[in-house]
Design a protein around this motif. Structure first.
Motif, PDB file in Angstrom:
ATOM      1  N   TYR A  72       0.835  -1.194   0.000  1.00 24.95           N
ATOM      2  CA  TYR A  72       0.000   0.000   0.000  1.00 24.95           C
ATOM      3  C   TYR A  72       0.872   1.247   0.000  1.00 24.95           C
ATOM      4  CZ  TYR A  72      -3.779  -3.145   1.337  1.00 24.95           C
ATOM      5  OH  TYR A  72      -4.690  -4.161   1.367  1.00 24.95           O
ATOM      6  N   TRP A  73       0.473   2.235  -0.787  1.00 22.26           N
ATOM      7  CA  TRP A  73       1.161   3.525  -0.799  1.00 22.26           C
ATOM      8  C   TRP A  73       0.690   4.339   0.396  1.00 22.26           C
ATOM      9  CZ3 TRP A  73       5.197   4.267  -3.702  1.00 22.26           C
ATOM     10  CH2 TRP A  73       5.342   3.542  -4.888  1.00 22.26           C
ATOM     11  N   ASN A  74       1.627   5.028   1.057  1.00 25.01           N
ATOM     12  CA  ASN A  74       1.310   5.838   2.226  1.00 25.01           C
ATOM     13  C   ASN A  74       2.060   7.157   2.192  1.00 25.01           C
ATOM     14  OD1 ASN A  74      -0.228   3.867   3.965  1.00 25.01           O
ATOM     15  ND2 ASN A  74       1.652   2.714   3.667  1.00 25.01           N
ATOM     16  N   ALA A  75       1.426   8.158   2.742  1.00 21.98           N
ATOM     17  CA  ALA A  75       2.077   9.432   3.037  1.00 21.98           C
ATOM     18  C   ALA A  75       1.592   9.819   4.426  1.00 21.98           C
ATOM     19  CB  ALA A  75       1.695  10.503   2.024  1.00 21.98           C
ATOM     20  N   LYS A  76       2.467  10.413   5.196  1.00 19.23           N
ATOM     21  CA  LYS A  76       2.106  10.815   6.552  1.00 19.23           C
ATOM     22  C   LYS A  76       2.097  12.331   6.640  1.00 19.23           C
ATOM     23  CE  LYS A  76       4.147   6.656   8.411  1.00 19.23           C
ATOM     24  NZ  LYS A  76       5.275   6.068   9.121  1.00 19.23           N
ATOM     25  N   ILE A  77       1.186  12.830   7.444  1.00 13.57           N
ATOM     26  CA  ILE A  77       1.101  14.262   7.704  1.00 13.57           C
ATOM     27  C   ILE A  77       1.588  14.462   9.125  1.00 13.57           C
ATOM     28  CG2 ILE A  77      -0.436  16.248   7.904  1.00 13.57           C
ATOM     29  CD1 ILE A  77      -2.373  14.733   6.022  1.00 13.57           C
ATOM     30  N   GLY A  78       2.508  15.405   9.312  1.00 14.02           N
ATOM     31  CA  GLY A  78       3.021  15.598  10.661  1.00 14.02           C
ATOM     32  C   GLY A  78       3.803  16.882  10.804  1.00 14.02           C
ATOM     33  N   PHE A  79       4.374  17.023  11.974  1.00 13.20           N
ATOM     34  CA  PHE A  79       5.118  18.224  12.337  1.00 13.20           C
ATOM     35  C   PHE A  79       6.598  17.895  12.416  1.00 13.20           C
ATOM     36  CE2 PHE A  79       0.850  18.499  13.955  1.00 13.20           C
ATOM     37  CZ  PHE A  79       0.456  19.758  13.544  1.00 13.20           C
ATOM     38  N   ASP A  80       7.431  18.870  12.058  1.00 15.30           N
ATOM     39  CA  ASP A  80       8.861  18.664  12.035  1.00 15.30           C
ATOM     40  C   ASP A  80       9.546  19.889  12.619  1.00 15.30           C
ATOM     41  OD1 ASP A  80      11.219  17.318  11.453  1.00 15.30           O
ATOM     42  OD2 ASP A  80      11.372  18.165   9.445  1.00 15.30           O
ATOM     43  N   GLY A  81      10.748  19.721  13.065  1.00 20.44           N
ATOM     44  CA  GLY A  81      11.564  20.850  13.479  1.00 20.44           C
ATOM     45  C   GLY A  81      11.250  21.358  14.875  1.00 20.44           C
ATOM     46  N   TYR A  82      11.717  22.580  15.108  1.00 25.90           N
ATOM     47  CA  TYR A  82      11.649  23.174  16.432  1.00 25.90           C
ATOM     48  C   TYR A  82      10.961  24.537  16.369  1.00 25.90           C
ATOM     49  CZ  TYR A  82      15.073  19.586  17.380  1.00 25.90           C
ATOM     50  OH  TYR A  82      15.700  18.382  17.500  1.00 25.90           O
ATOM     51  N   ASN A  96       8.344  20.834  17.695  1.00 24.80           N
ATOM     52  CA  ASN A  96       6.968  21.027  17.234  1.00 24.80           C
ATOM     53  C   ASN A  96       6.123  19.768  17.415  1.00 24.80           C
ATOM     54  OD1 ASN A  96       7.089  23.786  16.428  1.00 24.80           O
ATOM     55  ND2 ASN A  96       8.329  23.145  14.702  1.00 24.80           N
ATOM     56  N   GLN A  97       6.714  18.595  17.250  1.00 26.38           N
ATOM     57  CA  GLN A  97       5.977  17.353  17.475  1.00 26.38           C
ATOM     58  C   GLN A  97       5.510  17.261  18.925  1.00 26.38           C
ATOM     59  OE1 GLN A  97       8.816  14.374  16.260  1.00 26.38           O
ATOM     60  NE2 GLN A  97       7.907  14.214  14.224  1.00 26.38           N
ATOM     61  N   LEU A  98       6.356  17.665  19.846  1.00 28.11           N
ATOM     62  CA  LEU A  98       6.013  17.628  21.267  1.00 28.11           C
ATOM     63  C   LEU A  98       4.858  18.585  21.566  1.00 28.11           C
ATOM     64  CD1 LEU A  98       6.699  16.605  24.131  1.00 28.11           C
ATOM     65  CD2 LEU A  98       8.340  18.491  24.293  1.00 28.11           C
ATOM     66  N   LEU A  99       4.940  19.786  21.036  1.00 26.86           N
ATOM     67  CA  LEU A  99       3.869  20.763  21.241  1.00 26.86           C
ATOM     68  C   LEU A  99       2.553  20.262  20.654  1.00 26.86           C
ATOM     69  CD1 LEU A  99       2.805  23.529  22.112  1.00 26.86           C
ATOM     70  CD2 LEU A  99       3.666  24.442  19.937  1.00 26.86           C
ATOM     71  N   ALA A 100       2.605  19.749  19.437  1.00 26.01           N
ATOM     72  CA  ALA A 100       1.383  19.255  18.789  1.00 26.01           C
ATOM     73  C   ALA A 100       0.768  18.112  19.583  1.00 26.01           C
ATOM     74  CB  ALA A 100       1.687  18.805  17.357  1.00 26.01           C
ATOM     75  N   ARG A 101       1.596  17.189  20.050  1.00 26.70           N
ATOM     76  CA  ARG A 101       1.082  16.056  20.818  1.00 26.70           C
ATOM     77  C   ARG A 101       0.496  16.518  22.149  1.00 26.70           C
ATOM     78  NH1 ARG A 101       5.333  11.834  21.998  1.00 26.70           N
ATOM     79  NH2 ARG A 101       5.875  13.356  23.558  1.00 26.70           N
ATOM     80  N   ALA A 102       1.140  17.494  22.795  1.00 24.81           N
ATOM     81  CA  ALA A 102       0.630  18.015  24.064  1.00 24.81           C
ATOM     82  C   ALA A 102      -0.730  18.681  23.872  1.00 24.81           C
ATOM     83  CB  ALA A 102       1.637  19.002  24.661  1.00 24.81           C
ATOM     84  N   ILE A 103      -0.889  19.385  22.778  1.00 26.49           N
ATOM     85  CA  ILE A 103      -2.176  20.037  22.495  1.00 26.49           C
ATOM     86  C   ILE A 103      -3.220  18.986  22.140  1.00 26.49           C
ATOM     87  CG2 ILE A 103      -3.395  21.591  20.938  1.00 26.49           C
ATOM     88  CD1 ILE A 103      -0.683  23.122  20.643  1.00 26.49           C
ATOM     89  N   GLU A 104      -2.863  18.076  21.255  1.00 30.95           N
ATOM     90  CA  GLU A 104      -3.797  17.054  20.771  1.00 30.95           C
ATOM     91  C   GLU A 104      -4.284  16.147  21.905  1.00 30.95           C
ATOM     92  OE1 GLU A 104      -5.890  14.799  17.784  1.00 30.95           O
ATOM     93  OE2 GLU A 104      -4.903  16.728  17.617  1.00 30.95           O
ATOM     94  N   SER A 105      -3.376  15.650  22.717  1.00 34.20           N
ATOM     95  CA  SER A 105      -3.722  14.663  23.749  1.00 34.20           C
ATOM     96  C   SER A 105      -3.893  15.253  25.130  1.00 34.20           C
ATOM     97  CB  SER A 105      -2.629  13.585  23.808  1.00 34.20           C
ATOM     98  OG  SER A 105      -2.476  12.970  22.567  1.00 34.20           O
ATOM     99  N   GLY A 106      -3.420  16.474  25.327  1.00 35.17           N
ATOM    100  CA  GLY A 106      -3.493  17.086  26.642  1.00 35.17           C
ATOM    101  C   GLY A 106      -2.336  16.661  27.525  1.00 35.17           C
ATOM    102  N   THR A 107      -2.174  17.381  28.605  1.00 33.64           N
ATOM    103  CA  THR A 107      -1.143  17.070  29.595  1.00 33.64           C
ATOM    104  C   THR A 107      -1.771  17.232  30.965  1.00 33.64           C
ATOM    105  OG1 THR A 107      -0.365  19.357  29.795  1.00 33.64           O
ATOM    106  CG2 THR A 107       0.668  18.002  28.078  1.00 33.64           C
ATOM    107  N   SER A 108      -0.964  17.128  32.006  1.00 35.32           N
ATOM    108  CA  SER A 108      -1.487  17.305  33.365  1.00 35.32           C
ATOM    109  C   SER A 108      -1.946  18.743  33.597  1.00 35.32           C
ATOM    110  CB  SER A 108      -0.423  16.920  34.392  1.00 35.32           C
ATOM    111  OG  SER A 108       0.725  17.738  34.229  1.00 35.32           O
TER     112      SER A 108
END
Length: 145
Positions: A72-82, A96-108
């Protein structure tokens, strides 16, 4: 009669040879739709600095196409860099991946704001339709040559 059959067989052969490129174009078209909606959703995020929103929008991208083990052909959409603001803990800037994940999933200390999941859900049918249209256009073009 055989001439027409030979022409049809040749067109089918060309279609088979180009199927990977057709799939790639369709997937990229769909990924563009989803990525555009993610960018739009970034603007609606609350309790995030404007510069962080801009960092997220600038870092959002689509990976090069690859084929998985199942063919199967795949392409991923995501965040890169700082991020653009260095800190003591993150001298290059917050990843940026850390920030996006913190926003998407929430933190304490941050409630979850699923801006990516909402974009995928909202655009799923539109992206699938765009893929169908692209594939149909490409097949028609090859078969009419």
């Amino acid at each position: 009669m055989f001439k027409r059959g030979d022409e049809y067989a040749l067109k089918l052969s060309r279609l088979g040879e180009q199927s990977g490129q057709i799939a790639k174009r369709a997937i990229y078209d769909a990924a563009d739709i989803v990525a555009d909606q993610i960018r739009a959703n970034i603007d609606t995020i609350q309790k995030v600095h404007d510069y962080q929103k801009e960092d997220l929008k600038k870092s959002l991208g689509i990976t090069p196409m690859d084929k998985d083990g199942n063919g199967y052909w795949n392409a991923k959409i995501g965040f890169d860099g700082y991020g653009s603001v260095p800190t003591k803990k993150y001298p290059k800037g917050l990843p940026n991946q850390l920030l996006a994940r913190a926003i998407e999933s929430g933190t304490s200390f941050r409630p979850k704001t699923p801006f990516v999941r909402r974009a995928v859900t909202k655009t799923k049918n539109l992206a699938l339709q765009k893929m169908r249209e692209r594939i149909d256009e490409d097949i028609k073009e090859i078969m009419e040559e």
